[in-house]
Design a protein around this motif. Structure first.
Motif, PDB file in Angstrom:
ATOM      1  N   TYR A 104       0.834  -1.209   0.000  1.00  0.00           N
ATOM      2  CA  TYR A 104       0.000   0.000   0.000  1.00  0.00           C
ATOM      3  C   TYR A 104       0.865   1.255   0.000  1.00  0.00           C
ATOM      4  CZ  TYR A 104      -3.984  -3.008   0.902  1.00  0.00           C
ATOM      5  OH  TYR A 104      -4.955  -3.962   0.789  1.00  0.00           O
ATOM      6  N   ARG A 105       1.965   1.218   0.733  1.00  0.00           N
ATOM      7  CA  ARG A 105       2.867   2.363   0.723  1.00  0.00           C
ATOM      8  C   ARG A 105       3.502   2.527  -0.654  1.00  0.00           C
ATOM      9  NH1 ARG A 105       3.977   0.183   5.881  1.00  0.00           N
ATOM     10  NH2 ARG A 105       3.334   1.588   7.564  1.00  0.00           N
ATOM     11  N   ALA A 106       3.763   1.405  -1.330  1.00  0.00           N
ATOM     12  CA  ALA A 106       4.352   1.479  -2.662  1.00  0.00           C
ATOM     13  C   ALA A 106       3.404   2.155  -3.645  1.00  0.00           C
ATOM     14  CB  ALA A 106       4.719   0.082  -3.156  1.00  0.00           C
ATOM     15  N   VAL A 107       2.126   1.837  -3.540  1.00  0.00           N
ATOM     16  CA  VAL A 107       1.134   2.507  -4.388  1.00  0.00           C
ATOM     17  C   VAL A 107       1.105   4.001  -4.060  1.00  0.00           C
ATOM     18  CG1 VAL A 107      -1.317   2.712  -4.946  1.00  0.00           C
ATOM     19  CG2 VAL A 107      -0.285   0.445  -4.686  1.00  0.00           C
ATOM     20  N   THR A 108       1.120   4.310  -2.771  1.00  0.00           N
ATOM     21  CA  THR A 108       1.113   5.712  -2.342  1.00  0.00           C
ATOM     22  C   THR A 108       2.351   6.435  -2.859  1.00  0.00           C
ATOM     23  OG1 THR A 108      -0.051   5.054  -0.319  1.00  0.00           O
ATOM     24  CG2 THR A 108       0.945   7.240  -0.346  1.00  0.00           C
ATOM     25  N   VAL A 162       4.575   9.705   2.628  1.00  0.00           N
ATOM     26  CA  VAL A 162       3.918   8.429   2.342  1.00  0.00           C
ATOM     27  C   VAL A 162       3.028   8.024   3.517  1.00  0.00           C
ATOM     28  CG1 VAL A 162       4.289   5.956   1.979  1.00  0.00           C
ATOM     29  CG2 VAL A 162       5.678   7.615   0.725  1.00  0.00           C
ATOM     30  N   GLU A 163       3.552   8.173   4.738  1.00  0.00           N
ATOM     31  CA  GLU A 163       2.773   7.816   5.926  1.00  0.00           C
ATOM     32  C   GLU A 163       1.483   8.626   6.014  1.00  0.00           C
ATOM     33  OE1 GLU A 163       2.994   5.572   8.190  1.00  0.00           O
ATOM     34  OE2 GLU A 163       5.012   4.745   7.961  1.00  0.00           O
ATOM     35  N   ALA A 164       1.543   9.886   5.586  1.00  0.00           N
ATOM     36  CA  ALA A 164       0.380  10.768   5.702  1.00  0.00           C
ATOM     37  C   ALA A 164      -0.774  10.314   4.833  1.00  0.00           C
ATOM     38  CB  ALA A 164       0.780  12.194   5.341  1.00  0.00           C
ATOM     39  N   TRP A 165      -0.476   9.619   3.726  1.00  0.00           N
ATOM     40  CA  TRP A 165      -1.528   9.250   2.770  1.00  0.00           C
ATOM     41  C   TRP A 165      -1.797   7.753   2.678  1.00  0.00           C
ATOM     42  CZ3 TRP A 165      -4.955  12.399   0.767  1.00  0.00           C
ATOM     43  CH2 TRP A 165      -4.676  13.771   0.717  1.00  0.00           C
ATOM     44  N   GLN A 169      12.721   4.186  15.289  1.00  0.00           N
ATOM     45  CA  GLN A 169      13.134   3.810  13.943  1.00  0.00           C
ATOM     46  C   GLN A 169      13.879   4.949  13.243  1.00  0.00           C
ATOM     47  OE1 GLN A 169       9.471   2.631  12.025  1.00  0.00           O
ATOM     48  NE2 GLN A 169       9.513   0.573  12.900  1.00  0.00           N
ATOM     49  N   GLY A 170      13.615   6.180  13.668  1.00  0.00           N
ATOM     50  CA  GLY A 170      14.323   7.317  13.117  1.00  0.00           C
ATOM     51  C   GLY A 170      13.960   7.702  11.704  1.00  0.00           C
ATOM     52  N   THR A 171      12.807   7.249  11.226  1.00  0.00           N
ATOM     53  CA  THR A 171      12.402   7.548   9.849  1.00  0.00           C
ATOM     54  C   THR A 171      11.434   8.716   9.761  1.00  0.00           C
ATOM     55  OG1 THR A 171      10.624   5.906  10.002  1.00  0.00           O
ATOM     56  CG2 THR A 171      12.737   5.158   9.123  1.00  0.00           C
ATOM     57  N   SER A 172      11.000   9.231  10.902  1.00  0.00           N
ATOM     58  CA  SER A 172      10.040  10.330  10.916  1.00  0.00           C
ATOM     59  C   SER A 172      10.651  11.573  11.547  1.00  0.00           C
ATOM     60  CB  SER A 172       8.783   9.933  11.711  1.00  0.00           C
ATOM     61  OG  SER A 172       7.904  11.031  11.853  1.00  0.00           O
ATOM     62  N   SER A 185      -0.605  10.550  16.061  1.00  0.00           N
ATOM     63  CA  SER A 185      -0.825  10.018  14.714  1.00  0.00           C
ATOM     64  C   SER A 185      -1.239   8.556  14.757  1.00  0.00           C
ATOM     65  CB  SER A 185       0.455  10.175  13.886  1.00  0.00           C
ATOM     66  OG  SER A 185       0.316   9.577  12.620  1.00  0.00           O
ATOM     67  N   ILE A 186      -0.596   7.780  15.629  1.00  0.00           N
ATOM     68  CA  ILE A 186      -0.930   6.357  15.752  1.00  0.00           C
ATOM     69  C   ILE A 186      -2.338   6.183  16.313  1.00  0.00           C
ATOM     70  CG2 ILE A 186      -0.405   4.277  17.103  1.00  0.00           C
ATOM     71  CD1 ILE A 186       2.531   4.822  16.649  1.00  0.00           C
ATOM     72  N   ALA A 187      -2.683   6.993  17.306  1.00  0.00           N
ATOM     73  CA  ALA A 187      -4.026   6.902  17.882  1.00  0.00           C
ATOM     74  C   ALA A 187      -5.086   7.224  16.835  1.00  0.00           C
ATOM     75  CB  ALA A 187      -4.152   7.853  19.075  1.00  0.00           C
ATOM     76  N   GLU A 188      -4.802   8.221  16.007  1.00  0.00           N
ATOM     77  CA  GLU A 188      -5.737   8.574  14.937  1.00  0.00           C
ATOM     78  C   GLU A 188      -5.811   7.451  13.902  1.00  0.00           C
ATOM     79  OE1 GLU A 188      -8.495  10.303  12.606  1.00  0.00           O
ATOM     80  OE2 GLU A 188      -7.895  10.900  14.631  1.00  0.00           O
ATOM     81  N   ARG A 189      -4.682   6.846  13.583  1.00  0.00           N
ATOM     82  CA  ARG A 189      -4.669   5.730  12.635  1.00  0.00           C
ATOM     83  C   ARG A 189      -5.472   4.554  13.182  1.00  0.00           C
ATOM     84  NH1 ARG A 189      -1.410   3.584   8.358  1.00  0.00           N
ATOM     85  NH2 ARG A 189      -2.679   1.874   7.549  1.00  0.00           N
ATOM     86  N   ASP A 190      -5.375   4.312  14.485  1.00  0.00           N
ATOM     87  CA  ASP A 190      -6.163   3.249  15.108  1.00  0.00           C
ATOM     88  C   ASP A 190      -7.654   3.481  14.897  1.00  0.00           C
ATOM     89  OD1 ASP A 190      -3.880   2.022  15.997  1.00  0.00           O
ATOM     90  OD2 ASP A 190      -4.170   2.503  18.118  1.00  0.00           O
TER      91      ASP A 190
END
Length: 222
Positions: free
Chosen positions: A35-39, A88-91, A153-156, A166-171
């Protein structure tokens, strides 16, 4: 054999599923990367990720496959290292909620898994993609723990507090989706990973695989 691991963001699905696949000698599929790849492809092409028709068209046209280490490629280009950006995470959640996109990704996952021993992780693997999976596992953890893991992870570029929100909203988004909401599949092994090491979680999943694989007259070891 299909081993299906589901759970919310940051519960340890990717780390656990990849390690279990290595230890068991199975192939590894991370549905979230698809899904991230499509995004990523949508953003890379300069298309509006809120334009549903454009997103669906790109999902159908993109050649999604695996590199030699379980990473995703788009039209032959390895993109795994580009899939954890904030953009990518945002979408990704919204892209993955589009039924036509889910249909394309699920179709590709089933094609890749056909005839293989695989460990597949995501949010609807045991409930929708592989409802007949021999082993079903649901990993969970409290939001604070998941946020700390993602931050480490240091990617954000987000702060720890921003990641937690953000995680709570994603949940809330994942559990409330009309299409394939996040849920525990019937018969799944439920593991709270908040206070477990990766090694401890992996061993419990491997135990579940052993129970399925070791039958009278079958002496194979996992």
């Amino acid at each position: 054999m299909v081993v299906a691991l589901d759970g919310p963001a940051g519960a340890g699905k990717s780390s656990v599923s990849r390690r279990v696949a290595e230890l068991a000698g199975f192939a590894w599929l991370n549905s979230g990367s698809f899904y991230r790849a499509v995004t990523w492809a949508v953003l890379e092409k300069g298309r509006d990720p809120s334009d549903r028709d454009s997103v669906v068209r790109i999902a159908r046209e993109a050649r999604l496959s695996l590199d030699g280490e379980g990473g995703v490629t788009v039209d032959g280009l390895p993109v795994e290292h580009r899939l954890r950006s904030d953009a990518v995470e945002a979408w990704a959640a919204r892209v993955s909620a589009i039924p036509e996109v889910r249909a394309e990704v699920n179709r590709r996952l089933r094609e890749i898994a056909a005839g293989r021993d695989v460990v597949v992780d995501g949010r609807d693997i045991a409930t929708v993609v592989f409802p007949d999976a021999e082993v079903k596992v649901f990993l969970d953890a409290d939001v604070a723990t998941r946020a700390r893991r993602r931050h480490a992870q240091g990617t954000s570029r987000m702060t720890l507090g921003e990641i937690e929100r953000s995680i709570a909203e994603r949940d809330r988004f994942d559990r409330g989706k009309a299409e394939a909401p996040l849920a525990v599949a019937p018969g799944a092994l439920l593991l709270d990973t908040s206070h477990l090491t990766i090694e401890e979680v992996c061993e419990r999943v491997l135990d579940a695989i052993r129970v399925k694989k070791l039958t009278p007259g079958d002496k194979r070891q996992v």
